[in-house]
Motif scaffolding. Structure first.
Motif, mmCIF file in Angstrom:
data_model
loop_
_atom_site.group_PDB
_atom_site.id
_atom_site.type_symbol
_atom_site.label_atom_id
_atom_site.label_comp_id
_atom_site.label_asym_id
_atom_site.label_seq_id
_atom_site.Cartn_x
_atom_site.Cartn_y
_atom_site.Cartn_z
ATOM 1 N N VAL A 1 -5.020 22.548 11.133
ATOM 2 C CA VAL A 1 -5.952 23.617 11.460
ATOM 3 C C VAL A 1 -6.448 24.316 10.185
ATOM 4 O O VAL A 1 -7.641 24.558 10.036
ATOM 5 N N GLY A 2 -5.517 24.663 9.315
ATOM 6 C CA GLY A 2 -5.922 25.236 8.030
ATOM 7 C C GLY A 2 -6.467 26.640 8.107
ATOM 8 O O GLY A 2 -7.290 27.036 7.281
ATOM 9 N N ILE A 3 -6.032 27.403 9.101
ATOM 10 C CA ILE A 3 -6.464 28.802 9.253
ATOM 11 C C ILE A 3 -5.218 29.682 9.256
ATOM 12 O O ILE A 3 -4.287 29.418 10.018
ATOM 13 N N PRO A 4 -5.165 30.733 8.432
ATOM 14 C CA PRO A 4 -4.031 31.649 8.480
ATOM 15 C C PRO A 4 -3.887 32.205 9.899
ATOM 16 O O PRO A 4 -4.882 32.683 10.469
ATOM 17 N N ALA A 5 -2.672 32.126 10.452
ATOM 18 C CA ALA A 5 -2.486 32.535 11.847
ATOM 19 C C ALA A 5 -1.054 32.978 12.062
ATOM 20 O O ALA A 5 -0.153 32.650 11.289
ATOM 21 N N LYS A 6 -0.869 33.780 13.112
ATOM 22 C CA LYS A 6 0.485 34.155 13.504
ATOM 23 C C LYS A 6 0.584 34.100 15.013
ATOM 24 O O LYS A 6 -0.256 34.649 15.717
ATOM 25 N N SER A 7 1.641 33.441 15.462
ATOM 26 C CA SER A 7 1.840 33.275 16.899
ATOM 27 C C SER A 7 2.983 34.152 17.397
ATOM 28 O O SER A 7 3.791 34.651 16.618
ATOM 29 N N GLY A 8 3.038 34.333 18.700
ATOM 30 C CA GLY A 8 4.139 35.035 19.343
ATOM 31 C C GLY A 8 4.588 34.273 20.578
ATOM 32 O O GLY A 8 3.811 33.480 21.129
ATOM 33 N N VAL A 9 5.822 34.515 21.034
ATOM 34 C CA VAL A 9 6.321 33.754 22.191
ATOM 35 C C VAL A 9 5.660 34.168 23.497
ATOM 36 O O VAL A 9 5.877 33.532 24.531
ATOM 37 N N SER A 10 4.866 35.234 23.440
ATOM 38 C CA SER A 10 4.059 35.579 24.611
ATOM 39 C C SER A 10 2.914 34.596 24.794
ATOM 40 O O SER A 10 2.248 34.599 25.824
ATOM 41 N N GLY A 11 2.686 33.772 23.785
ATOM 42 C CA GLY A 11 1.597 32.802 23.865
ATOM 43 C C GLY A 11 0.345 33.259 23.149
ATOM 44 O O GLY A 11 -0.669 32.567 23.149
ATOM 45 N N GLY A 12 0.411 34.430 22.526
ATOM 46 C CA GLY A 12 -0.728 34.903 21.753
ATOM 47 C C GLY A 12 -0.760 34.297 20.359
ATOM 48 O O GLY A 12 0.280 33.921 19.821
ATOM 49 N N ILE A 13 -1.966 34.158 19.812
ATOM 50 C CA ILE A 13 -2.125 33.758 18.398
ATOM 51 C C ILE A 13 -3.229 34.616 17.779
ATOM 52 O O ILE A 13 -4.311 34.755 18.351
ATOM 53 N N LEU A 14 -2.897 35.191 16.634
ATOM 54 C CA LEU A 14 -3.878 35.909 15.817
ATOM 55 C C LEU A 14 -4.288 34.978 14.684
ATOM 56 O O LEU A 14 -3.421 34.481 13.955
ATOM 57 N N ALA A 15 -5.599 34.720 14.547
ATOM 58 C CA ALA A 15 -6.061 33.828 13.475
ATOM 59 C C ALA A 15 -7.160 34.517 12.674
ATOM 60 O O ALA A 15 -7.937 35.306 13.223
ATOM 61 N N VAL A 16 -7.170 34.221 11.380
ATOM 62 C CA VAL A 16 -8.120 34.879 10.480
ATOM 63 C C VAL A 16 -8.854 33.831 9.648
ATOM 64 O O VAL A 16 -8.215 33.052 8.933
ATOM 65 N N VAL A 17 -10.158 33.816 9.745
ATOM 66 C CA VAL A 17 -10.952 32.981 8.844
ATOM 67 C C VAL A 17 -11.568 33.922 7.815
ATOM 68 O O VAL A 17 -12.534 34.633 8.129
ATOM 69 N N PRO A 18 -11.009 33.935 6.603
ATOM 70 C CA PRO A 18 -11.428 34.945 5.633
ATOM 71 C C PRO A 18 -12.938 34.948 5.419
ATOM 72 O O PRO A 18 -13.568 33.885 5.380
ATOM 73 N N ASN A 19 -13.499 36.141 5.344
ATOM 74 C CA ASN A 19 -14.933 36.355 5.122
ATOM 75 C C ASN A 19 -15.790 35.968 6.316
ATOM 76 O O ASN A 19 -17.014 36.123 6.262
ATOM 77 N N LYS A 20 -15.189 35.482 7.374
ATOM 78 C CA LYS A 20 -16.013 34.991 8.486
ATOM 79 C C LYS A 20 -15.669 35.603 9.836
ATOM 80 O O LYS A 20 -16.511 36.163 10.497
ATOM 81 N N MET A 21 -14.416 35.465 10.264
ATOM 82 C CA MET A 21 -14.145 35.880 11.646
ATOM 83 C C MET A 21 -12.643 36.055 11.913
ATOM 84 O O MET A 21 -11.797 35.597 11.161
ATOM 85 N N GLY A 22 -12.400 36.784 12.991
ATOM 86 C CA GLY A 22 -11.054 36.863 13.538
ATOM 87 C C GLY A 22 -11.034 36.194 14.894
ATOM 88 O O GLY A 22 -12.042 36.186 15.596
ATOM 89 N N ILE A 23 -9.908 35.593 15.236
ATOM 90 C CA ILE A 23 -9.811 34.902 16.524
ATOM 91 C C ILE A 23 -8.534 35.366 17.209
ATOM 92 O O ILE A 23 -7.482 35.475 16.574
ATOM 93 N N GLY A 24 -8.654 35.687 18.504
ATOM 94 C CA GLY A 24 -7.480 36.004 19.307
ATOM 95 C C GLY A 24 -7.354 35.018 20.444
ATOM 96 O O GLY A 24 -8.341 34.727 21.119
ATOM 97 N N VAL A 25 -6.177 34.438 20.600
ATOM 98 C CA VAL A 25 -5.973 33.415 21.626
ATOM 99 C C VAL A 25 -4.822 33.830 22.524
ATOM 100 O O VAL A 25 -3.845 34.408 22.045
#
Lengths: 312, 312, 312, 312
Positions: free
Chosen positions: B255-279
């Protein structure tokens, strides 16, 4: 840019020379022990702006662990990622490079990644060729292409010393043979591994290897890549997470450039789309990384904004 | 771009919904066990092109390990990197998130990094404030600023369950107390840690946190950053090397995107200078990562060329 | 025999006093740190030939790990071997007494044996009684019976210090709570454990406890045993394989007497069918055993042919 | 006694035959895999009362790990305890017999004891002789003396299979070479180790070896011992604490007889001053011990009061 900036490069070298006193040369074999701890130099090879060297760039040294990047590349070319990563993991490890513990405790006994000794020996066992000599030649030929330097070859003395003292690596290899990670002849895999570690280069060679990867597998001046960019992407990412032994995380934070170090004091660094950097500084720290070499890369990263995560 | 591309986002969601069947919801506390394993959704918040959500983005969930990024951020703001990393390392770990072994075997008993439980508990022990409530409020206020959503708050039931079942974390904490890594009250550190894990959010909140980091600590529409970009750089790098439990290396490659997951099934992902993603995708694998969530991020990375190492 | 041999005992004491200089007193709590490192004494209580003391036998000290034998005895009396060993193993460990690693790596997370801290805390959690005070009293009453000394009681100051500094033990306990090894209240189990470690005795008390076990659970002069000999057999065997921390194997070879040491410098030794021995010598080695105390037991073993494997 | 008691021995055999179904034969080499899992037999050789065999005592089998006792004996005869235990520890281990972890983590990298594979290979490297053949013959000659059976010799096929599949042992050996524990040629040490494991015997041979040790190194009918009783004491103690793999502690409690097992299903047991016992039952448990064989020894211990810690 580079030629204009040679003063900056020289300043960065001068600023960091003092750190050569904070490390010491590897001495598990006499050949490494004879290196000059005060030596320091680096070469930057850029995409469009030439190549520049400062410091002791005439110094020759052996690839040591830097060869792990090259052998992974060849194994990926030979077999593709799926087959390679069935035998070796992709996870960074918090353990020293020669640790055997996780081979016993991990599921499936897979070495954690191709940048630790166990993983690199497993990778060496996969390189195609009818015999060790042929396999070694295949790797060398790729190096010759990458660097346009056909003089890159084996340092026989280092190789013989590595082989003579390589019992810890032998232990790792036989463990992996016993668990099925290594499927071919163990002594041949080790022999190739020791040979790859003993390939002799200069900073400029590393810089050109780095530029080859920065150019996504293209040789300067040629259009079609020698290597699928997907494979380069894998190499860069593994260098980023695991290239600097068990200081990889710290280096990623402070420097942010995919890199691979060796106990000879060499470091291969790649700034994707921009440049390759080759560093030599034989005085290493207790984790195996060139002390002054890492500082130089940190300064280059800050000076030119090369950190992979940079505002822009 | 994003609005125009909503079809693409929807297609990516649809393509990956099948993978929700390959994981299962965490069930060590009843509140997590009640989550819908088939739920799947994500929000993309871009720098200049608005925000878009597809799938089950109304689902609320708790941050769990995603809070480790936020608490590290607060600790770094409180004390600076030097003091924080005197207590917690920067190295990725090949071990499971709740492993205690390295606390005994490593030099100085430092937890390897702030993304594993031990490290995050140590980080929680450093957050400034006169009492747990004040410390928690300080973290929440930062979240409110980042997300412009002042409704983000504690899920009391999850918090009480986490606290009641948190004996493994208590074990990690008392170990660190015994070795001097934790210098403050252990039960307070744990209490705060459990509260931070129990903060309830939606995908859109994660996406905005991600965008805040992608913008180097700036709130959309404001010029001056809330956070020193150097601190954001640290967070992004640690997420890259260690954010996805002991699948971080594999995720970095694919994937190559800085991200952090949790056991709740959430993922926070950051594309520097471009966008944030919440899953959100509560069905997780045995390492603790949302199965379908990781696939979505892989597809997004490939579709939009978001891998940190990309040709360009 | 003993009275006649008092000269021999004195000689053995004198011969070994020099070894007190080779250890140092435990200092993790001030009360232990105040012990006199040069103190040395021992009592031998024989089956038919009286009791003799030489050296500094007026010294009081706390049981520390020696209490592990007593608490195991009480737990076995309360529940029988089957239930006790469902929670704690019988295997000697090559690890330090406070190691947590095997709790994570071993099948079922069982502590390896009741003589290491983890095992002893689990044992403490099984001792019957409505509350900690009652459980503690039950253990003390048994000690009073064994020794005919009703003065044996808690050293309050040591107890409070142990409790205040017991975070590593707390870590072990919460780990075992998280894996189901401890089923009762963790803090109560720890409280009892710290109290048992803080019971204050003299050499003569240890010698009488030893004689009680040497007599297969009989009080001198009484016919019917208080304890099933099968349980005594278990205790003796575990002391033999695991009683001297991770020097148990060496001690078994050189001395060959079931024994249990504590970091206070006390050693309880049992020569089945013959005698009990109590030793005090607060200067301990890095594994936690009284340096001179072990030498005394070795000399006694050789002088009187007490090694469990002896020609005869 | 024994002849009179043959009925008792037969009953004990019959009572335990059912347990052969609870294990399975080792199958890492074909020769072991061909063993009859239902076979069960044992021989008791007493000091003054003759020898008796019941069950399948005609079965031949290889010593496997039982050879570790013999090679330790020879190394102790060659060099004395001080030199031998400078290289190999005396501590029982909680780890499986082939574990490599402690070689990395322990101080000085010493294998914990001579009964685990690493320790036994280190011991094999110390056995005197100009070449492997001579060393092997020296061990065999001692076996011939002990058993009055000059037919004891190598099972060539087992040896060749052990050697061909011995990569885990090779890994242990090279690790020890790298840390200086093994000072001689690794492949020779391994070769001898594999040969010693492949010595073929019957129950009666084991019983006589046991009797030799029970007699403190004396051959039945001869006065002067072949071996210093101090060395026998060492062997018996190590068998007691470490002879039954990582079930040694449990076996010591339940049976209380110094013993050494092998994955062929053989067990050598020694009741000091009384008798030697040889057992064969190829169906082993997951730790490597003959399931029915251990039961037989437990019944013999209880029937005849052979536990080392017995009322008397």
């Amino acid at each position: 840019m580079i030629q204009a900036d040679k003063k900056t490069l020289q300043r960065i070298l001068d600023d960091n020379r003092k750190y050569t006193a904070d490390g010491k040369v590897a001495d598990y074999i006499p050949e490494l022990g004879h290196a000059n701890p005060a030596a320091l130099g680096f070469t930057v090879a850029t995409k469009n702006d030439g190549i520049a060297s400062v410091g002791d760039c005439g110094t020759t040294f052996t690839l040591q662990s830097i060869s792990k990047v090259i052998s992974l590349l060849v194994a990926l070319l030979d077999h593709g990622p799926k087959k390679v990563f069935a035998k070796v993991g992709m996870e960074p490890s918090g353990d020293p490079f020669n640790s055997i513990i996780k081979l016993e405790t991990m599921d499936h006994h897979k070495p954690l990644n191709p940048m630790i000794n166990a993983g690199a020996i497993a990778i060496a066992s996969m390189i195609a060729g009818n015999h060790v000599e042929e396999r070694f030649q295949r790797v060398c030929e790729l190096l010759h292409l990458m660097t346009a330097n056909t003089h890159i070859s084996l340092n026989e003395q280092v190789y013989r010393s590595e082989k003579a003292t390589g019992d810890r690596n032998r232990s790792l290899a036989y463990f992996m043979k016993s668990t099925g990670i290594i499927e071919t002849d163990v002594e041949e895999a080790l022999d190739l591994y020791f040979q790859l570690c003993s390939i002799q280069v200069r900073c400029s060679d590393l810089a050109k290897i780095g530029l080859f990867l920065a150019n996504w597998g293209r040789i300067e001046g040629k259009d079609s890549p020698l290597v699928d960019p997907c494979i380069v992407q894998i190499l860069l990412t593994i260098m980023m997470t695991s290239g600097m032994y068990n200081a990889s995380g710290e280096f990623a934070i402070h420097v942010g450039i995919p890199a691979k170090s060796g106990v000879s004091g060499g470091i291969l660094a790649v700034v994707p789309n921009k440049m390759g950097i080759g560093v030599i500084g034989p005085a290493i720290d207790d984790k195996g990384n060139s002390v002054a070499g890492m500082r130089i890369l940190e300064d280059l990263s800050k000076e030119y904004g090369l950190h992979v995560f940079s505002e822009g």
